[in-house]
Design a protein around this motif. Structure first.
Motif, PDB file in Angstrom:
ATOM      1  N   ILE A 160       0.842  -1.202   0.000  1.00 56.73           N
ATOM      2  CA  ILE A 160       0.000   0.000   0.000  1.00 56.73           C
ATOM      3  C   ILE A 160       0.874   1.248   0.000  1.00 56.73           C
ATOM      4  O   ILE A 160       0.570   2.242  -0.662  1.00 56.73           O
ATOM      5  N   GLY A 161       2.000   1.190   0.706  1.00 53.17           N
ATOM      6  CA  GLY A 161       2.915   2.319   0.725  1.00 53.17           C
ATOM      7  C   GLY A 161       3.594   2.562  -0.608  1.00 53.17           C
ATOM      8  O   GLY A 161       4.115   3.658  -0.855  1.00 53.17           O
ATOM      9  N   SER A 162       3.579   1.552  -1.495  1.00 54.00           N
ATOM     10  CA  SER A 162       4.200   1.686  -2.812  1.00 54.00           C
ATOM     11  C   SER A 162       3.214   2.131  -3.886  1.00 54.00           C
ATOM     12  O   SER A 162       3.608   2.289  -5.047  1.00 54.00           O
ATOM     13  N   ILE A 163       1.945   2.305  -3.525  1.00 53.32           N
ATOM     14  CA  ILE A 163       0.942   2.709  -4.514  1.00 53.32           C
ATOM     15  C   ILE A 163       1.282   4.094  -5.057  1.00 53.32           C
ATOM     16  O   ILE A 163       1.546   5.016  -4.287  1.00 53.32           O
ATOM     17  N   PRO A 164       1.299   4.270  -6.386  1.00 52.82           N
ATOM     18  CA  PRO A 164       1.554   5.603  -6.949  1.00 52.82           C
ATOM     19  C   PRO A 164       0.565   6.634  -6.413  1.00 52.82           C
ATOM     20  O   PRO A 164      -0.578   6.311  -6.083  1.00 52.82           O
ATOM     21  N   GLU A 165       1.008   7.874  -6.323  1.00 52.55           N
ATOM     22  CA  GLU A 165       0.232   8.937  -5.699  1.00 52.55           C
ATOM     23  C   GLU A 165      -1.145   9.106  -6.334  1.00 52.55           C
ATOM     24  O   GLU A 165      -2.129   9.382  -5.651  1.00 52.55           O
ATOM     25  N   ASN A 166      -1.224   8.928  -7.664  1.00 52.55           N
ATOM     26  CA  ASN A 166      -2.513   9.146  -8.323  1.00 52.55           C
ATOM     27  C   ASN A 166      -3.544   8.070  -7.980  1.00 52.55           C
ATOM     28  O   ASN A 166      -4.724   8.210  -8.308  1.00 52.55           O
ATOM     29  N   TYR A 167      -3.121   6.977  -7.307  1.00 55.42           N
ATOM     30  CA  TYR A 167      -4.067   5.968  -6.834  1.00 55.42           C
ATOM     31  C   TYR A 167      -4.179   5.967  -5.309  1.00 55.42           C
ATOM     32  O   TYR A 167      -4.970   5.213  -4.742  1.00 55.42           O
ATOM     33  N   GLY A 168      -3.361   6.793  -4.654  1.00 52.85           N
ATOM     34  CA  GLY A 168      -3.339   6.782  -3.202  1.00 52.85           C
ATOM     35  C   GLY A 168      -4.652   7.148  -2.561  1.00 52.85           C
ATOM     36  O   GLY A 168      -4.979   6.676  -1.468  1.00 52.85           O
ATOM     37  N   TRP A 169      -5.437   7.962  -3.235  1.00 56.31           N
ATOM     38  CA  TRP A 169      -6.725   8.383  -2.676  1.00 56.31           C
ATOM     39  C   TRP A 169      -7.669   7.199  -2.471  1.00 56.31           C
ATOM     40  O   TRP A 169      -8.471   7.199  -1.541  1.00 56.31           O
ATOM     41  N   VAL A 170      -7.541   6.177  -3.334  1.00 57.83           N
ATOM     42  CA  VAL A 170      -8.394   4.994  -3.194  1.00 57.83           C
ATOM     43  C   VAL A 170      -8.110   4.308  -1.857  1.00 57.83           C
ATOM     44  O   VAL A 170      -9.029   3.953  -1.114  1.00 57.83           O
ATOM     45  N   ALA A 171      -6.812   4.130  -1.558  1.00 53.47           N
ATOM     46  CA  ALA A 171      -6.435   3.486  -0.292  1.00 53.47           C
ATOM     47  C   ALA A 171      -6.917   4.303   0.894  1.00 53.47           C
ATOM     48  O   ALA A 171      -7.418   3.750   1.884  1.00 53.47           O
ATOM     49  N   ARG A 172      -6.796   5.631   0.792  1.00 57.65           N
ATOM     50  CA  ARG A 172      -7.207   6.478   1.914  1.00 57.65           C
ATOM     51  C   ARG A 172      -8.711   6.395   2.147  1.00 57.65           C
ATOM     52  O   ARG A 172      -9.165   6.337   3.296  1.00 57.65           O
ATOM     53  N   ILE A 173      -9.490   6.390   1.095  1.00 57.62           N
ATOM     54  CA  ILE A 173     -10.948   6.293   1.224  1.00 57.62           C
ATOM     55  C   ILE A 173     -11.344   4.978   1.892  1.00 57.62           C
ATOM     56  O   ILE A 173     -12.261   4.919   2.718  1.00 57.62           O
ATOM     57  N   LEU A 174     -10.609   3.915   1.533  1.00 58.74           N
ATOM     58  CA  LEU A 174     -10.930   2.592   2.079  1.00 58.74           C
ATOM     59  C   LEU A 174     -10.323   2.364   3.459  1.00 58.74           C
ATOM     60  O   LEU A 174     -10.511   1.305   4.056  1.00 58.74           O
ATOM     61  N   GLY A 175      -9.587   3.350   3.948  1.00 59.38           N
ATOM     62  CA  GLY A 175      -9.001   3.227   5.278  1.00 59.38           C
ATOM     63  C   GLY A 175      -7.764   2.370   5.334  1.00 59.38           C
ATOM     64  O   GLY A 175      -7.391   1.860   6.394  1.00 59.38           O
ATOM     65  N   LEU A 176      -7.083   2.203   4.190  1.00 57.99           N
ATOM     66  CA  LEU A 176      -5.871   1.397   4.148  1.00 57.99           C
ATOM     67  C   LEU A 176      -4.665   2.304   4.335  1.00 57.99           C
ATOM     68  O   LEU A 176      -4.535   3.329   3.661  1.00 57.99           O
ATOM     69  N   LYS A 177      -3.781   1.924   5.225  1.00 60.28           N
ATOM     70  CA  LYS A 177      -2.609   2.746   5.517  1.00 60.28           C
ATOM     71  C   LYS A 177      -1.344   1.962   5.189  1.00 60.28           C
ATOM     72  O   LYS A 177      -1.180   0.830   5.616  1.00 60.28           O
ATOM     73  N   GLY A 178      -0.469   2.608   4.422  1.00 62.79           N
ATOM     74  CA  GLY A 178       0.778   1.969   4.039  1.00 62.79           C
ATOM     75  C   GLY A 178       1.977   2.696   4.600  1.00 62.79           C
ATOM     76  O   GLY A 178       1.940   3.912   4.806  1.00 62.79           O
ATOM     77  N   ASN A 179       3.027   1.960   4.839  1.00 69.89           N
ATOM     78  CA  ASN A 179       4.283   2.542   5.291  1.00 69.89           C
ATOM     79  C   ASN A 179       5.373   1.520   4.993  1.00 69.89           C
ATOM     80  O   ASN A 179       5.419   0.454   5.618  1.00 69.89           O
ATOM     81  N   THR A 204       9.376 -13.199   1.790  1.00 72.60           N
ATOM     82  CA  THR A 204       8.566 -12.015   1.481  1.00 72.60           C
ATOM     83  C   THR A 204       9.420 -10.760   1.495  1.00 72.60           C
ATOM     84  O   THR A 204       9.338  -9.912   0.593  1.00 72.60           O
ATOM     85  N   ASP A 205      10.262 -10.629   2.516  1.00 71.95           N
ATOM     86  CA  ASP A 205      11.151  -9.476   2.646  1.00 71.95           C
ATOM     87  C   ASP A 205      12.038  -9.344   1.406  1.00 71.95           C
ATOM     88  O   ASP A 205      12.131  -8.271   0.783  1.00 71.95           O
ATOM     89  N   ILE A 206      12.683 -10.432   1.016  1.00 69.85           N
ATOM     90  CA  ILE A 206      13.618 -10.364  -0.108  1.00 69.85           C
ATOM     91  C   ILE A 206      12.879 -10.177  -1.423  1.00 69.85           C
ATOM     92  O   ILE A 206      13.360  -9.458  -2.318  1.00 69.85           O
ATOM     93  N   LEU A 207      11.709 -10.774  -1.564  1.00 75.85           N
ATOM     94  CA  LEU A 207      10.908 -10.557  -2.782  1.00 75.85           C
ATOM     95  C   LEU A 207      10.553  -9.086  -2.951  1.00 75.85           C
ATOM     96  O   LEU A 207      10.640  -8.533  -4.058  1.00 75.85           O
ATOM     97  N   LEU A 208      10.136  -8.452  -1.869  1.00 82.32           N
ATOM     98  CA  LEU A 208       9.779  -7.035  -1.943  1.00 82.32           C
ATOM     99  C   LEU A 208      10.983  -6.192  -2.351  1.00 82.32           C
ATOM    100  O   LEU A 208      10.848  -5.247  -3.140  1.00 82.32           O
ATOM    101  N   HIS A 209      12.146  -6.534  -1.851  1.00 88.87           N
ATOM    102  CA  HIS A 209      13.342  -5.782  -2.231  1.00 88.87           C
ATOM    103  C   HIS A 209      13.773  -6.106  -3.661  1.00 88.87           C
ATOM    104  O   HIS A 209      14.175  -5.216  -4.417  1.00 88.87           O
ATOM    105  N   ALA A 210      13.659  -7.352  -4.055  1.00 90.57           N
ATOM    106  CA  ALA A 210      14.090  -7.746  -5.400  1.00 90.57           C
ATOM    107  C   ALA A 210      13.245  -7.082  -6.481  1.00 90.57           C
ATOM    108  O   ALA A 210      13.767  -6.686  -7.528  1.00 90.57           O
ATOM    109  N   TYR A 211      11.943  -6.935  -6.229  1.00 86.67           N
ATOM    110  CA  TYR A 211      11.055  -6.469  -7.289  1.00 86.67           C
ATOM    111  C   TYR A 211      10.569  -5.039  -7.115  1.00 86.67           C
ATOM    112  O   TYR A 211       9.974  -4.471  -8.028  1.00 86.67           O
ATOM    113  N   THR A 212      10.836  -4.420  -5.969  1.00 86.45           N
ATOM    114  CA  THR A 212      10.360  -3.048  -5.770  1.00 86.45           C
ATOM    115  C   THR A 212      11.402  -2.146  -5.128  1.00 86.45           C
ATOM    116  O   THR A 212      11.685  -1.065  -5.627  1.00 86.45           O
ATOM    117  N   LEU A 213      11.997  -2.585  -4.031  1.00 85.96           N
ATOM    118  CA  LEU A 213      12.807  -1.694  -3.207  1.00 85.96           C
ATOM    119  C   LEU A 213      14.295  -1.737  -3.523  1.00 85.96           C
ATOM    120  O   LEU A 213      15.023  -0.801  -3.190  1.00 85.96           O
TER     121      LEU A 213
END
Length: 490
Positions: A160-179, A204-213
């Motif tokens: 959720i914290g990786s969602i692009p800004e132009n979609y972030g409003w969807v997460a906020r409306i649904l009450g989803l918080k990312g960090n 999971t940790d290494i997958l997130l780093h391999a493909y995003t972080l």
């Protein structure tokens, strides 16, 4: 009422305990090794003596997820998806003061979220994620010391914290918080404190780093060691192979692919043939690659990578100057298979461009350079493009790609100062005719300036990377740029 009816339809399906018996622990780890038949035999043997264990429904679902994600069997998806509500209802009979109740329910919803997204059902998959998130948050409030909750909650916080800004409003409306930072910390808490779910959390940790972080040197070293520690783990061999390929280390990846365990105990995994073909294509061994792509399609029953594999067969023939036989595979790439993933979308787009006469023999050097670079065969890639300049090509898009290819090779050769010049040129040339190359150039410029600790400059390039619209790399580039911006505190 619905849950009650479902329970009536499943005799002896009341979950009253959660017991990680030795037999079920072995089944859990066998699933992670892709020894699904062995795991299911263990699960059924345990069910015969203790049918009221909620861990059974969790493991049934866990096995189904692995099967569906790898096989992409549409008929099995239809059949197995009917089990979701039954398993949720069984687990729902656990008492409310059992921390595993909401945890298992959330896990099952996440399993089906991944499966539904894989099979193109984005709406239902997204709702499963929302339901899982709410269950996990509730479980954390009720049982703050229950560490397993953090395994999947941390994953969702990162995503959720990786969602692009132009979609972030969807997460906020649904009450989803990312960090992102908090999510990684939560996952690593599970690695430290929860032996049962340690490997899954670490993966999971290494997958997130391999493909995003982005992977650190220590994480990459860990990826290399894993299959040596568990030589019978097919999933870890696959993961190490794909991670090393993504890191541009295909020669190393081949060794892990070649040593992957085989046999009747493991589920069929034809995608390994595809990976062999990819590495051979990168090396320029076109005839050998062609055979592995054909073997993959012969044994594969799924829907992703079909167009891509036909396109790669076209490339093997076209780059080997067999124009006559190449065309039929371009026609298949333009018409057969799905377009859910970026690889298949790219295959269709380029195949259609070739069939319409927009791609010519002059561009073969760019494709050869691209795949050699992807595989980490950098000296070979540089030999392909070194003598070329913009005058070698007619269109601005081709000129842009030439600069981008040179930049990528130099960047991977650890020559960022020279690479910057070519990235900047590609960014300038590609703004309108080649937004994918322009966005990719901006992303890489962001990484270079970030590594030089020029954060303001890096931030501007990450933002620019996200500004390009409607190109084939949009989702992956936006996710990476957003993750980098979030790490910068933006």
């Amino acid at each position: 009422m619905v849950a009650a009816l479902l329970l009536l339809a499943v005799p002896h399906a009341f979950a009253t305990t959660v017991n990680f018996t030795p037999r079920l622990q072995k089944a859990y780890f066998d699933i992670q090794k892709l020894r699904l038949n062995t795991a299911r035999q263990l699960i059924d043997a345990e069910r015969a003596v203790a049918p009221d264990n909620a861990f059974l429904s969790y493991l049934d679902n866990y096995a189904d997820l692995h099967y569906l994600l790898i096989s992409e069997d549409k008929n099995a998806f239809k059949t197995l998806s009917a089990q979701e509500d039954k398993r949720l209802a069984i687990i729902g009979t656990l008492p409310d003061n059992a921390p595993f109740k909401r945890f298992f329910q959330a896990e099952i919803r996440l399993h089906w979220a991944f499966a539904k997204l894989k099979f193109g059902n984005e709406l239902n998959g997204s709702w499963e994620i929302i339901r899982a998130y709410r269950l996990l948050e509730e479980n954390r409030r009720k049982f703050p010391d229950f560490v397993p909750t953090l395994k999947s909650l941390g994953l969702l916080h990162v995503l959720i914290g990786s969602i692009p800004e132009n979609y972030g409003w969807v997460a906020r409306i649904l009450g989803l918080k990312g960090n992102i930072q908090a999510g990684i910390a939560e996952i690593r808490t599970v690695v430290r404190e929860e032996p049962m779910f340690r490997q899954e959390a670490e993966l999971t940790d290494i997958l997130l780093h391999a493909y995003t972080l982005g992977l650190s040197a220590s994480q990459l070293a860990r990826v290399r060691e894993w299959p040596k520690e568990e030589p019978d783990n097919l999933l870890l061999h696959f993961f190490t192979t794909t991670t090393l390929m993504k890191e541009g280390k295909s020669s190393d990846a081949w060794q892990y692919l070649a040593s992957a365990p085989q046999g009747d105990a493991y589920m069929a995994f034809p995608f390994l043939e595809y990976l062999k073909a990819e590495i051979l294509l990168q090396k320029g061994a076109y005839a050998q690659a062609l055979g592995h792509y054909r073997s993959f399609l012969k044994n594969y029953k799924g829907f992703n990578y079909v167009r891509d594999s036909y396109f790669k067969q076209f490339l093997c023939l076209w780059l080997d100057d067999d124009e006559k036989n190449a065309r039929q595979y371009a026609e298949k790439a333009a018409s057969q298979g799905s377009t859910i993933i970026e690889a298949d979308q790219f295959a269709q787009r380029v195949a259609e461009a070739y069939l319409s006469g927009k791609i010519n023999a002059r561009q073969k050097v760019l494709y050869r350079a691209r795949y050699a670079t992807d595989g980490g065969y950098l000296s070979e890639a540089w030999k392909i493009v070194a003598a070329l300049d913009e005058k070698s090509f007619d269109t601005q898009e081709e000129k842009c790609e030439l600069n981008y290819r040179k930049a990528r090779i130099l960047h991977k050769m650890d020559k960022p100062e020279t690479a910057v010049l070519y990235y900047e040129r590609a960014l300038l040339l590609g703004r309108k005719p080649a937004p994918g190359f322009a966005a990719s150039s901006a992303l890489q410029l962001g990484y270079i300036w970030l590594s030089n600790r020029q954060n303001a400059r890096a931030k501007s390039y990450f933002q620019e990377a996200m500004s390009f619209k409607k190109h084939e790399y949009k989702n992956s580039i936006d996710n990476k740029a957003r993750a980098a911006l979030t790490a910068l505190g933006d």
